[in-house]
Write an enzyme that holds these catalytic residues in place. Structure first.
Site, PDB file in Angstrom:
ATOM      1  N   ALA A 111     -12.082  63.626  33.546  1.00 14.16           N
ATOM      2  CA  ALA A 111     -10.911  63.225  34.322  1.00 14.16           C
ATOM      3  C   ALA A 111     -10.484  64.351  35.230  1.00 14.16           C
ATOM      4  O   ALA A 111     -10.458  65.503  34.840  1.00 14.16           O
ATOM      5  CB  ALA A 111      -9.764  62.856  33.382  1.00 14.16           C
ATOM      6  N   SER A 656      -6.513  72.590  24.164  1.00 11.15           N
ATOM      7  CA  SER A 656      -6.260  72.331  22.739  1.00 11.15           C
ATOM      8  C   SER A 656      -5.836  73.588  21.993  1.00 11.15           C
ATOM      9  O   SER A 656      -4.899  73.561  21.188  1.00 11.15           O
ATOM     10  CB  SER A 656      -7.511  71.732  22.084  1.00 11.15           C
ATOM     11  OG  SER A 656      -7.790  70.459  22.603  1.00 11.15           O
ATOM     12  N   ASN A 862      -6.745  63.727  27.842  1.00 12.47           N
ATOM     13  CA  ASN A 862      -8.131  64.143  28.004  1.00 12.47           C
ATOM     14  C   ASN A 862      -8.492  65.491  27.398  1.00 12.47           C
ATOM     15  O   ASN A 862      -9.662  65.731  27.107  1.00 12.47           O
ATOM     16  CB  ASN A 862      -8.489  64.184  29.495  1.00 12.47           C
ATOM     17  CG  ASN A 862      -8.340  62.826  30.148  1.00 12.47           C
ATOM     18  OD1 ASN A 862      -8.738  61.819  29.581  1.00 12.47           O
ATOM     19  ND2 ASN A 862      -7.754  62.796  31.327  1.00 12.47           N
ATOM     20  N   TYR A 863      -7.525  66.380  27.232  1.00 15.24           N
ATOM     21  CA  TYR A 863      -7.875  67.754  26.877  1.00 15.24           C
ATOM     22  C   TYR A 863      -7.249  68.271  25.588  1.00 15.24           C
ATOM     23  O   TYR A 863      -7.807  69.156  24.959  1.00 15.24           O
ATOM     24  CB  TYR A 863      -7.514  68.688  28.041  1.00 15.24           C
ATOM     25  CG  TYR A 863      -8.266  68.353  29.296  1.00 15.24           C
ATOM     26  CD1 TYR A 863      -9.644  68.500  29.361  1.00 15.24           C
ATOM     27  CD2 TYR A 863      -7.611  67.850  30.408  1.00 15.24           C
ATOM     28  CE1 TYR A 863     -10.347  68.168  30.498  1.00 15.24           C
ATOM     29  CE2 TYR A 863      -8.303  67.516  31.558  1.00 15.24           C
ATOM     30  CZ  TYR A 863      -9.679  67.680  31.601  1.00 15.24           C
ATOM     31  OH  TYR A 863     -10.368  67.339  32.723  1.00 15.24           O
ATOM     32  N   ILE A 864      -6.079  67.795  25.212  1.00 15.07           N
ATOM     33  CA  ILE A 864      -5.460  68.247  23.964  1.00 15.07           C
ATOM     34  C   ILE A 864      -5.970  67.379  22.818  1.00 15.07           C
ATOM     35  O   ILE A 864      -5.886  66.158  22.878  1.00 15.07           O
ATOM     36  CB  ILE A 864      -3.917  68.162  24.039  1.00 15.07           C
ATOM     37  CG1 ILE A 864      -3.377  69.152  25.085  1.00 15.07           C
ATOM     38  CG2 ILE A 864      -3.285  68.443  22.687  1.00 15.07           C
ATOM     39  CD1 ILE A 864      -1.890  69.034  25.334  1.00 15.07           C
TER      40      ILE A 864
END
Length: 907
Positions: A111, A656, A862-864
């Site tokens: 994304a 994260s 999308n990332y955490i």
């Protein structure tokens, strides 16, 4: 492709002015000569995202970028009091609009980071998310210091993890030790060869293995009573399998949810399924020709076209309202070229008498009648009775039901995108060179079906046949075809909440968790190699710095001439990077999906020197900056540290790990629910800023904030009226509570109150009229006579009474007590409730203002790692629904179920 064993294979063919293979000490010193006396801003942050001024020491303008257009001012609206959604949880990054019939689900890890439009990203200074302070330290400095602290903590944790692993290995008898590189401390890489890359087999002690397939099942987990720090999560003790709400229960399917995270690992990871059954794809309806009186006009003449050409004319005519597309010269050119080809292919255009018309000038085309026709159809569709809309939806659902689910290894799984996209005009994102091209109708003869060998092959539409039928159990797609615009393959896949998609997400985050064991060595190595004498090594180290610090994409080389000129870090060209002494780098290029990436970053001085060297004359526009580096080489080097490590894993890891670090510092207390939600959003916002997940302030932001402000003021006005009612019941309260308690708030002047009262009167009138219409619709459905007009008149008396009441209050400055049996006690309780609502809205207002330039959705979705959100939910007793919409709860069901009630799990 460049080899990793010899510098001779460096892809110099990409650049007409290649960099020297090695760097002499004198060339290195030369880069220091132009250092400015100006004090550099702290490295590692964006200092300003806006037009670059003329005070450039290296390049005069960034890529010839035009100045930022001033945002249109939004006129003040007297009262905007409508309820608005305060969450964009389910929205993709930066609220991107998706096509109505999307045929391919995008990889969530890909994304885009920047907001998907052509505007410039916002300034980091305008979004203060760190703790407020009275000192004069700039926000950019604070963020840089915070980022440095987080990286230091990450390095400390990586060393501790490897030390623990080494102790455990030492204490275990040799026979019991398994050869698993994941748990072994990595040796520092040996000195690189001429191109800076040692063989993957030797470097860092990691045995080279094929990259894991994103669809492969994960490793079997060992059951444990409670998850430990740094270990893979196990389901909560006693957790029950729950029924998937999203599944269709119309067939009485009471099967339990498949908990794939508890399932044993398959012997062959490459086999995705053993049994697959589905009903194929749903094609769009056939084209309905225009009425005979609706025509395209050319030079004032009505044009008769073949149905195929008329349909294409309708594509353009129906979207005249979308000026950003139809007024785009590239869009017009591509459409007109395709339109002329289709006219020629279908027998040409004719006038009313059947004489040929030679259409050769786009400006002479008039689509007005077509636009008006489709606009009228749309309005008529909206105006239909609710019963008719409901019946149509039921019919549509019935037609789609057979395509919505498939049988995957005996389980019922939801299909994500079973509809074949209808023909239309390709729009693309950003500045796509093919915008306006005709997307042709997909025929069954273009579609390949993938299904189990023993399963019944779904029949194609009558008179047609499939292109092919195959039984590939190593593929996760159900159907596939190639679209005509970009030549891309479109795949029908399972839904986001399916087992396959869940496993891919899980593996993505587990890979990022594994990176934390090695991140300190990777950073130490690329920092050292920023000064390498080997140009290839220095270029690779610089690229790794930019990817790690600023979340730049690695980028891929283009294979076709007509493909959009999008780039990433490794494919940056001379004109995409502007340098300003002493350490500011301005990036301006088309990134993923042809979205303009424009940003200014303050970098480490050595990185600035390196970029300056990579742009050194005789390089010019069109030349590659990293001409001795490719994405495949970079990823091959990264895999020497950790199996399967690629550049994109850094974005997931950084987001994260930072979120985990911030959440660990939070203390549980008894603050109200809205404050807990804001606390989570504050952490999410800081992650977005540190990872440069930004967006441009939306054009409607000011208007939305004004509406929210009016809602807050409306509640304050309601609270004041309630207090005045208390005085109406007991005038002595003014002396008891003090006159100040009953005063009108400073932000509520008489002019605003009168405007708000008008709004309340109009709102009441609208409610009465809508209720009247709804009652008549209900009567019509029951085939009963409609209510007479005098009934509406009677109902509207309440509106007149409200208007008269406000006039009286304004004149007398008194408010009569309302409601059934009003008492001071009841009114006092009402004031307290209004205070709570006001505080909640004020928190939402502050939260929304803080989020205006930060893409929280990008980070959160999308990332955490979603398990971190579940842990926060458990720890602070906040329902996970406050953070994840229904769609996201389905997508991250594996995270919610596997964490259970645990509040100690860590990334």
């Amino acid at each position: 492709m460049r080899s990793d064993s010899s510098d001779d294979d460096v892809p110099l063919a990409r650049a007409s002015h290649p960099s020297a293979p090695t760097i002499s000490a004198s060339a290195d010193r030369e880069m220091d000569k132009s250092a400015s006396r100006a004090r550099p801003a702290p490295p590692g942050v964006s200092i300003r995202n806006g037009p670059v001024d003329d005070r450039m020491d290296i390049d005069s303008t960034p890529n010839g970028a035009s100045k930022r257009k001033a945002r249109a001012s939004i006129g003040r609206v007297a009262v905007k009091y409508k309820e608005e959604s305060d969450s964009d949880d389910g929205a993709p990054l930066a609220k991107r609009q998706k096509a109505k019939h999307q045929t391919v689900e995008s990889d969530s890890d890909d994304a885009p980071i920047a907001r998907k439009n052509g505007r410039l990203p916002p300034s980091i200074k305008e979004t203060a998310t760190l703790e407020s302070s009275d000192d004069d330290q700039p926000l950019g400095t604070k963020i840089a210091q915070r980022k440095a602290g987080i990286e230091k903590a990450a390095a400390k944790e990586a060393k501790a993890i490897r030390a623990d692993a080494a102790k455990a290995k030492k204490a275990t008898p040799k026979k019991a030790v398994k050869d698993e590189s994941d748990d072994e401390p990595l040796a520092r890489p040996k000195k690189r060869q001429s191109n800076g890359v040692a063989s993957a087999k030797k470097a860092n002690g990691v045995k080279k293995e094929p990259e894991s397939d994103s669809d492969a099942p994960m490793k079997k987990k060992k059951a444990a009573p409670a998850p430990k720090k740094g270990k893979a999560v196990t389901p909560a003790k006693g957790a029950k399998a729950v029924k998937d709400e999203s599944k269709d229960n119309s067939e009485g399917d009471d099967e339990e949810e498949y908990r794939w995270w508890d399932a044993p690992k398959k012997e062959d990871d490459s086999i995705k399924w053993t049994m697959l059954e589905h009903n194929g794809v749903l094609f769009p309806p056939a084209y309905e020709p225009l009425p005979k009186d609706v025509k395209l006009y050319y030079n004032g003449q009505a044009v008769t076209l073949h149905a195929e050409a008329e349909e294409v004319a309708g594509f353009f005519g129906s979207m005249l309202h979308s000026t950003q597309n139809v007024e785009n010269p590239v869009f017009q050119k591509n459409f007109f070229n395709d339109f002329k080809d289709i006219i020629k292919k279908t027998g040409g255009a004719k006038d009313g008498n059947g004489k040929p018309i030679d259409i050769k000038d786009f400006k002479k085309l008039d689509f007005t009648k077509i636009f008006e026709h489709y606009k009228a159809l749309g309005e008529a569709k909206k105006a239909r009775p609710a019963a008719e809309k409901k019946a149509e939806k039921a019919e549509k659902d019935k037609a789609e039901a057979q395509f919505m689910y498939c049988k995957w290894d005996g389980r019922k799984e939801k299909v994500g995108n079973f509809r074949v996209e209808p023909p239309s005009l390709f729009r693309g994102r950003g500045e796509h060179p093919k915008t306006g091209t005709v997307k042709k109708r997909v025929m069954p003869e273009q579609v390949t079906i993938n299904i189990g060998k023993g399963a019944k092959v779904p029949p194609p539409p009558p008179g047609h046949k499939w292109k092919a039928v195959q039984h590939d159990n190593k593929a996760t797609w159900l159907a596939m075809w190639q679209e005509n615009v970009n030549g891309n393959y479109k795949y029908v896949m399972l839904a986001a909440n399916s087992t396959v998609k869940g496993q891919a997400d899980f593996k993505k985050f587990e890979k990022a968790r594994e990176l934390k064991k090695h991140i300190d060595r990777i950073r130490a190595d690329y920092t050292r190699e920023l000064k390498s004498e080997v140009m290839a090594d220095r270029q690779r180290a610089t690229a790794m710095y930019l990817i790690d610090k600023f979340a730049l994409r690695a980028g891929n080389e283009k294979d076709t001439e007509n493909e959009a000129e999008t780039v990433g870090c490794c494919s940056l060209k001379y004109e995409h990077v502007t340098l300003r002494e002493p350490s500011t780098v301005i990036f301006d290029f088309l990134g993923k999906d042809s979205i303009r990436f424009y940003n200014e970053f303050n970098v480490d001085r050595q990185v600035f020197k390196n970029l300056k060297m990579f742009k050194k004359a005789p390089k010019e526009d069109g030349d590659d900056i990293f001409d001795r580096l490719t994405t495949s080489q970079l990823n091959k080097h990264l895999s020497s540290y950790m199996t399967g490590l690629t550049a994109k894993v850094f974005r997931t890891y950084n987001a994260s790990w930072t979120m985990s670090h911030l959440l660990q510092k939070l203390k549980v207390d008894n603050r109200p629910m809205p404050e807990k939600i804001k606390l989570y959003n504050d952490c999410n916002r800081e992650v977005a800023i540190l990872c440069n997940h930004k967006r441009t302030v939306g054009a409607g932001h000011e208007a939305q904030m004004e509406k929210l402000g009016d809602r807050i003021k409306g509640l304050k006005y309601q609270k004041w009226r309630t207090k005045m009612m208390m005085l109406d019941l007991d005038s002595k309260l003014k002396k008891k509570k003090g006159a100040e308690y009953f005063e009108l708030g400073p932000d509520l002047d008489e002019a605003w109150i009168e405007e708000h009262q008008k709004f309340l009167v109009n709102e009441q009138k609208t409610k009465v009229e809508k209720k009247f219409e709804k009652d008549n619709e209900k009567l019509a459905a029951e085939k009963k006579p409609a209510l007479p007009a005098k009934e509406l008149k009677e109902r509207l008396k309440t509106v007149s009474e409200l208007e008269a009441k406000f006039k009286k209050e304004n004149k007398t400055k008194k408010v009569e007590a309302e409601g059934k049996g009003p008492t001071v006690e009841k009114l006092t309780a009402a004031v307290e409730k209004l205070d709570e609502r006001i505080k909640t809205l004020e928190l939402q207002s502050a939260d929304r203002e803080g989020n205006k330039e930060v893409a929280l959705g990008t980070s959160k979705i999308n990332y955490i790692d979603p398990r971190l959100t579940v842990v926060f939910s458990n720890k602070f007793k906040v329902p996970v629904e406050k953070f994840f919409s229904k769609t996201l709860r389905d997508k991250f069901n594996w995270a919610i179920q596997s964490v259970g009630d645990d509040d100690t799990w860590e990334f």
